[in-house]
Write an enzyme that holds these catalytic residues in place. Sequence first.
Site, PDB file in Angstrom:
ATOM      1  CB  SER A 182      -0.872   0.066   1.260  1.00 21.77           C
ATOM      2  OG  SER A 182      -1.731  -1.014   1.331  1.00 21.77           O
ATOM      3  CG  HIS A 227      -2.698  -2.058  -3.337  1.00 20.07           C
ATOM      4  ND1 HIS A 227      -1.784  -3.062  -3.164  1.00 20.07           N
ATOM      5  CD2 HIS A 227      -3.023  -1.638  -2.113  1.00 20.07           C
ATOM      6  CE1 HIS A 227      -1.579  -3.238  -1.878  1.00 20.07           C
ATOM      7  NE2 HIS A 227      -2.321  -2.394  -1.208  1.00 20.07           N
ATOM      8  CG  HIS A 235      -4.822  -7.252   0.236  1.00 26.61           C
ATOM      9  ND1 HIS A 235      -4.850  -6.310  -0.768  1.00 26.61           N
ATOM     10  CD2 HIS A 235      -3.708  -7.002   0.968  1.00 26.61           C
ATOM     11  CE1 HIS A 235      -3.801  -5.516  -0.639  1.00 26.61           C
ATOM     12  NE2 HIS A 235      -3.084  -5.905   0.389  1.00 26.61           N
ATOM     13  CE1 TYR A 249      -8.410  -5.313   1.563  1.00 30.00           C
ATOM     14  CE2 TYR A 249      -6.535  -6.106   2.829  1.00 30.00           C
ATOM     15  CZ  TYR A 249      -7.086  -5.207   1.925  1.00 30.00           C
ATOM     16  OH  TYR A 249      -6.304  -4.232   1.381  1.00 30.00           O
ATOM     17  CD  GLU A 250      -8.170  -6.531  -2.748  1.00 29.97           C
ATOM     18  OE1 GLU A 250      -8.490  -5.809  -3.697  1.00 29.97           O
ATOM     19  OE2 GLU A 250      -7.039  -7.044  -2.630  1.00 29.97           O
ATOM     20  CB  ALA A 280       1.084  -0.725   4.905  1.00 28.08           C
ATOM     21  CG  MET A 335      -4.952  -6.669   7.159  1.00 31.45           C
ATOM     22  SD  MET A 335      -6.258  -5.538   6.667  1.00 31.45           S
ATOM     23  CE  MET A 335      -6.448  -4.546   8.151  1.00 31.45           C
ATOM     24  CB  SER A 336      -0.500  -8.404   2.587  1.00 32.11           C
ATOM     25  OG  SER A 336       0.596  -7.679   3.085  1.00 32.11           O
ATOM     26  CG  ASN A 354      -1.213   1.919  11.506  1.00 32.53           C
ATOM     27  OD1 ASN A 354      -0.999   1.462  10.379  1.00 32.53           O
ATOM     28  ND2 ASN A 354      -1.745   1.192  12.460  1.00 32.53           N
ATOM     29  CG  HIS A 378      -6.736   2.804   3.530  1.00 30.57           C
ATOM     30  ND1 HIS A 378      -5.727   1.862   3.661  1.00 30.57           N
ATOM     31  CD2 HIS A 378      -6.898   2.980   2.205  1.00 30.57           C
ATOM     32  CE1 HIS A 378      -5.319   1.498   2.456  1.00 30.57           C
ATOM     33  NE2 HIS A 378      -5.997   2.165   1.559  1.00 30.57           N
TER      34      HIS A 378
HETATM   35  N1  HPA Z   1      -3.344  -3.561  11.256  1.00 32.38           N
HETATM   36  C1  HPA Z   1      -3.426  -4.406  10.206  1.00 32.38           C
HETATM   37  N2  HPA Z   1      -2.953  -4.118   9.005  1.00 32.38           N
HETATM   38  C2  HPA Z   1      -2.358  -2.932   8.833  1.00 32.38           C
HETATM   39  C3  HPA Z   1      -2.238  -1.996   9.870  1.00 32.38           C
HETATM   40  C4  HPA Z   1      -2.751  -2.334  11.157  1.00 32.38           C
HETATM   41  O1  HPA Z   1      -2.691  -1.564  12.129  1.00 32.38           O
HETATM   42  N3  HPA Z   1      -1.607  -0.910   9.360  1.00 32.38           N
HETATM   43  C5  HPA Z   1      -1.345  -1.186   8.045  1.00 32.38           C
HETATM   44  N4  HPA Z   1      -1.798  -2.409   7.726  1.00 32.38           N
END
Ligand code: HPA
Length: 269
Positions: free
Chosen positions: A25, A56, A78, A80-81, A108, A206-207, A230, A242
């Site tokens: 990302s 992306h 991903h 989650y998609e 990320a 998540m990847s 973050n 996001h």
């Molecule tokens: N959690 C999960 N996936 C992420 C995060 C997070 O805090 N930041 C970027 N991708």
Amino acid sequence: MIEEAKNYLESRTPLRPSIGVVLGSGLGAFADELAERTEIPYSEIPGWPCSTAIGHAGKLIFGRLCDLEIAVMAGRAHLYEGYSPAQVTFGVRVLGKLGARSMVFTNAAGGINLELERGGLVLISDHINLQGVNPLAGPNDDSCGPRFPDMSEAYSRQYRKVAKDVAVELCIPISEGVYAAMLGPCYETPAEIRFLRTIGADVVGMSTVPEAIVANHMGMKVLAISCVTNMAAGVLPQKISHEEVLETGEMVRETLVKFLKALLPRLGN
Ligand code: HPA
């Protein structure tokens, strides 16, 4: 389908990449550094899933960096998609079949370890798969790898050593840590983050994990770098968005490009 995508890509470029790179990302800038580029939108490649996540890009870029032939995936699919584990790992399978011996993943991630800071880079030393699926479940394709692949050094120790040396040379601060993979798409709760810290995770995302599993299955060497976009849920008294994730990706972009540019030519097999 993997064979079909492989044949199609062989018809589009004379390059035969030895390294595949996946950019996460907001981290898509590195591909601009390649010479003799051929850019192929995922939508043109048979069977290739098109990422729907904002930030992306969704293309495969072949090119050269020094003497090295490289394929860069700018954007990934991903779980989650709604993509299947096979779809999420399709690109790695195809690059492996094209002859890539190594994969470099970027992503990320949220910082769980309290010593991390937003914008920091973390070399993934190991992972914890909490996504509830495994891309190797189902009949094993013996032409790819063994039924029960070893995962005791899923992220090459030697590559991590090279990466640390390059980071020192470039004065880029980098740490090492364990990546916990969640399904998403919601960010974690503070209780989940405390749980992840307790079980030994330093960053969460998540990847990457399905892709790293498949790369290991094919005998490829793996390096993975998380960008702490973050601090994870509950660490700071603020919400996660996001936008924050993309904004940090933007901040780190130049450093990451500089790092990858110096690092990739040093990852001899
Ligand atoms: N959690 C999960 N996936 C992420 C995060 C997070 O805090 N930041 C970027 N991708």
